[in-house]
Scaffold this motif. Structure first.
Motif, PDB file in Angstrom:
ATOM      1  N   ILE A 135      13.309   1.059  -7.496  1.00  0.00           N
ATOM      2  CA  ILE A 135      11.875   1.093  -7.257  1.00  0.00           C
ATOM      3  C   ILE A 135      11.650   1.177  -5.753  1.00  0.00           C
ATOM      4  O   ILE A 135      12.253   0.425  -4.979  1.00  0.00           O
ATOM      5  CB  ILE A 135      11.164  -0.122  -7.884  1.00  0.00           C
ATOM      6  CG1 ILE A 135       9.662  -0.062  -7.611  1.00  0.00           C
ATOM      7  CG2 ILE A 135      11.761  -1.439  -7.406  1.00  0.00           C
ATOM      8  CD1 ILE A 135       8.871  -1.056  -8.466  1.00  0.00           C
ATOM      9  N   VAL A 136      10.805   2.126  -5.345  1.00  0.00           N
ATOM     10  CA  VAL A 136      10.542   2.373  -3.928  1.00  0.00           C
ATOM     11  C   VAL A 136       9.038   2.283  -3.704  1.00  0.00           C
ATOM     12  O   VAL A 136       8.249   2.878  -4.459  1.00  0.00           O
ATOM     13  CB  VAL A 136      11.043   3.768  -3.494  1.00  0.00           C
ATOM     14  CG1 VAL A 136      10.974   3.910  -1.977  1.00  0.00           C
ATOM     15  CG2 VAL A 136      12.462   4.016  -3.996  1.00  0.00           C
ATOM     16  N   ALA A 137       8.614   1.550  -2.669  1.00  0.00           N
ATOM     17  CA  ALA A 137       7.185   1.332  -2.413  1.00  0.00           C
ATOM     18  C   ALA A 137       6.807   1.755  -0.999  1.00  0.00           C
ATOM     19  O   ALA A 137       7.644   1.767  -0.096  1.00  0.00           O
ATOM     20  CB  ALA A 137       6.832  -0.136  -2.634  1.00  0.00           C
ATOM     21  N   GLY A 152      13.235  10.646  -9.728  1.00  0.00           N
ATOM     22  CA  GLY A 152      12.220   9.755 -10.271  1.00  0.00           C
ATOM     23  C   GLY A 152      12.030   9.909 -11.764  1.00  0.00           C
ATOM     24  O   GLY A 152      12.524  10.847 -12.387  1.00  0.00           O
ATOM     25  N   ILE A 153      11.293   8.963 -12.348  1.00  0.00           N
ATOM     26  CA  ILE A 153      11.004   9.000 -13.779  1.00  0.00           C
ATOM     27  C   ILE A 153       9.663   9.675 -14.047  1.00  0.00           C
ATOM     28  O   ILE A 153       9.538  10.507 -14.938  1.00  0.00           O
ATOM     29  CB  ILE A 153      10.986   7.578 -14.371  1.00  0.00           C
ATOM     30  CG1 ILE A 153      12.368   6.936 -14.273  1.00  0.00           C
ATOM     31  CG2 ILE A 153      10.529   7.605 -15.832  1.00  0.00           C
ATOM     32  CD1 ILE A 153      12.410   5.501 -14.772  1.00  0.00           C
ATOM     33  N   LEU A 154       8.653   9.331 -13.254  1.00  0.00           N
ATOM     34  CA  LEU A 154       7.290   9.798 -13.525  1.00  0.00           C
ATOM     35  C   LEU A 154       6.807  10.857 -12.550  1.00  0.00           C
ATOM     36  O   LEU A 154       5.872  11.603 -12.861  1.00  0.00           O
ATOM     37  CB  LEU A 154       6.324   8.603 -13.506  1.00  0.00           C
ATOM     38  CG  LEU A 154       6.639   7.482 -14.502  1.00  0.00           C
ATOM     39  CD1 LEU A 154       5.685   6.316 -14.316  1.00  0.00           C
ATOM     40  CD2 LEU A 154       6.576   7.994 -15.933  1.00  0.00           C
ATOM     41  N   PRO A 184       0.828  -1.211   0.000  1.00  0.00           N
ATOM     42  CA  PRO A 184       0.000   0.000   0.000  1.00  0.00           C
ATOM     43  C   PRO A 184       0.862   1.260   0.000  1.00  0.00           C
ATOM     44  O   PRO A 184       1.933   1.299   0.595  1.00  0.00           O
ATOM     45  CB  PRO A 184      -0.791  -0.116   1.317  1.00  0.00           C
ATOM     46  CG  PRO A 184      -0.754  -1.564   1.671  1.00  0.00           C
ATOM     47  CD  PRO A 184       0.582  -2.062   1.180  1.00  0.00           C
ATOM     48  N   GLY A 185       0.390   2.290  -0.702  1.00  0.00           N
ATOM     49  CA  GLY A 185       1.128   3.543  -0.772  1.00  0.00           C
ATOM     50  C   GLY A 185       1.602   3.833  -2.179  1.00  0.00           C
ATOM     51  O   GLY A 185       1.285   3.129  -3.140  1.00  0.00           O
ATOM     52  N   ILE A 186       2.379   4.897  -2.305  1.00  0.00           N
ATOM     53  CA  ILE A 186       2.847   5.347  -3.608  1.00  0.00           C
ATOM     54  C   ILE A 186       4.137   4.623  -3.994  1.00  0.00           C
ATOM     55  O   ILE A 186       4.980   4.343  -3.153  1.00  0.00           O
ATOM     56  CB  ILE A 186       3.111   6.864  -3.598  1.00  0.00           C
ATOM     57  CG1 ILE A 186       1.914   7.605  -3.019  1.00  0.00           C
ATOM     58  CG2 ILE A 186       3.427   7.362  -5.004  1.00  0.00           C
ATOM     59  CD1 ILE A 186       0.641   7.460  -3.792  1.00  0.00           C
ATOM     60  N   ILE A 187       4.264   4.328  -5.278  1.00  0.00           N
ATOM     61  CA  ILE A 187       5.487   3.744  -5.829  1.00  0.00           C
ATOM     62  C   ILE A 187       6.227   4.814  -6.622  1.00  0.00           C
ATOM     63  O   ILE A 187       5.624   5.581  -7.376  1.00  0.00           O
ATOM     64  CB  ILE A 187       5.173   2.545  -6.745  1.00  0.00           C
ATOM     65  CG1 ILE A 187       5.004   1.276  -5.908  1.00  0.00           C
ATOM     66  CG2 ILE A 187       6.266   2.329  -7.770  1.00  0.00           C
ATOM     67  CD1 ILE A 187       4.857   0.024  -6.723  1.00  0.00           C
ATOM     68  N   SER A 188       7.545   4.866  -6.444  1.00  0.00           N
ATOM     69  CA  SER A 188       8.387   5.761  -7.236  1.00  0.00           C
ATOM     70  C   SER A 188       9.463   4.927  -7.911  1.00  0.00           C
ATOM     71  O   SER A 188      10.039   4.028  -7.282  1.00  0.00           O
ATOM     72  CB  SER A 188       9.035   6.833  -6.356  1.00  0.00           C
ATOM     73  OG  SER A 188       9.922   7.641  -7.108  1.00  0.00           O
TER      74      SER A 188
END
Length: 432
Positions: A347-349, A278-280, A244-248
């Protein structure tokens, strides 16, 4: 390094399905479904179900074996950026959509709900779409790709986006991962590269960029053999997406001869910046992260020279500084037989909402304040106006005019509506 989306010799970790909602969501989901590889007999590995109200918007997409379109009948002209209408349209067709989801995504490992925040259909229907997927066996196997609007898209768009972001923030612990796309960030990057480009060219670029980015991360977790004991594999990638949460996600490419392993200044600052930028989207507090993973990829000879214990130790130290509370922090190195550069993927979650959301709220408040000030100014101007009577040289017999006009009004009453019925102040009072 040749772009992953241009290569046909790689494997994939997960079979993705994409549920596109509204014009923005359908456009991104369609580009994801357009990706083609040799892995499955030169076919498209992803599937997309495109849902929209507007008939004209849906015509842009070609229905194929892996792309299905579904129009919300009764709303062919669109939702007009009204999220209540968008939600109502979805609810009226919920049973049929459920049947499509059960059949069309039956073999998918993970389904992404894709939506451009700010419009009517997609933004309005996204909460209902979550419940539909949960009710059909995808709880724990679905996530979100949400695009945030640019600053100058208008107050209605910003307020719609903020409304749904607020709902997501309140329920984030019960949802899967959210991949946020900052259109302002992508637009700024694109305009620097292509200053003479049009908005349509930007939209085409951004949709493909989002699709290719996700595909690339899905490929690198399954395609290369590790050259050390650590491996960030498909199951760990799936765990990231379930968090759960934002992915970067971040990415750094450097030439094969540019890294001096003993001089961390030749790679470490750029690596750290690639995660933060980040990319996005960017603007995250990485100390809140639950998981972080790094994959290092280079051709076989370069990998053996560069991916030493010394370099990996420096990468691990940087990762630990950025995300000290993360429960998992694998750093894996791989050899790619066709690699032409050294690539650092991250990738960070489990992140909180980025600072960009705060900026959107402030922008919306500024627009609201400006509109209120303009309205107050107009009312003040109207209140200050007083009609000046004009002096006429000839006395007018109002009684005779009224009498003569009565007969005219009576003869024309079926053709002419009484002006009192069109009095806006009376209409307002009657509606109160």
């Amino acid at each position: 390094m040749k772009n992953i989306n241009e290569r046909e010799d790689l494997d994939l970790s997960l079979k993705f399905g994409f549920l596109g909602l509204g014009m923005g969501g359908c456009s991104i989901a369609y580009e994801c479904a357009n990706i083609k590889t040799k892995i499955v007999n030169n076919m498209h590995p992803y599937t997309a179900l495109l849902i929209n109200t507007n008939e004209v918007d849906l015509r842009k997409f070609q229905e194929t074996t892996n792309v299905r379109k579904y129009q919300l009948k009764g709303y062919e002209k669109g939702a007009g950026r009204n999220i209540e209408i968008g939600e109502q349209a979805y609810v009226e067709h919920k049973e049929e959509i459920s049947n499509l989801i059960r059949g069309y995504f039956a073999d998918r490992d993970f389904v992404w709900i894709v939506c451009g925040l700010g419009g009517g259909t997609g933004t309005g229907s996204i909460l209902q779409a979550v419940m539909t997927l949960y009710a059909n066996g995808f709880k724990g196997r679905c996530g979100f790709i949400l695009t945030m609007p640019r600053d100058n898209e208008g107050s209605t768009v910003l307020e719609n986006a903020i409304d749904r972001l607020k709902r997501f923030a309140e329920a984030m612990k019960g949802l899967g991962s959210i991949l946020l796309v900052d259109n302002q960030k992508l637009y700024n990057d694109f305009i620097q590269q292509e200053p003479g480009a049009s908005i349509s060219e930007y939209l085409d670029y951004s949709n493909k960029y989002i699709a290719n980015t996700l595909h690339e991360f899905n490929a690198i977790t399954a395609s290369f053999d590790p050259i050390a004991g650590y491996h960030f594999d498909s199951s760990e990638f799936m765990n990231m997406l379930k968090t759960p949460g934002i992915i970067s996600i971040g990415k750094l490419l450097v030439s094969n001869g540019s890294i001096d392993v003993e001089n961390e200044g030749t790679f470490l600052p750029d690596f750290k910046n690639s995660i933060q930028r980040g990319i996005l989207s960017d603007g995250y507090q990485f100390k809140h992260a639950n998981r972080i993973a790094v994959s290092l990829v280079a051709n076989s000879s370069t990998a053996k020279r560069v991916f030493t214990m010394s370099l990996i130790n420096k990468i691990e130290r940087t990762v630990d500084e950025l995300a000290p509370l993360a429960g998992e922090k694998p750093v894996a190195a791989y050899g790619d037989p066709k690699g032409q550069s050294i690539a650092f993927y991250s990738i960070v979650a489990g992140l909180h909402l980025p600072i960009r959301v705060t900026q959107l709220v402030k922008k919306a408040e500024e627009l609201q304040q400006f509109e209120e000030e303009e309205e107050d100014s107009t009312l003040a101007l109207l209140s200050s106006f007083s009609r000046k009577s004009k002096q006429t040289e000839v006395d007018i017999d109002l009684g005779s005019i009224f009498t003569s006009n009565q007969s005219k009004d009576k003869s024309n009453q079926e053709k002419t509506q009484n002006l009192d019925d069109l009095d806006p102040f009376k209409l307002i009072k009657s509606n109160e």
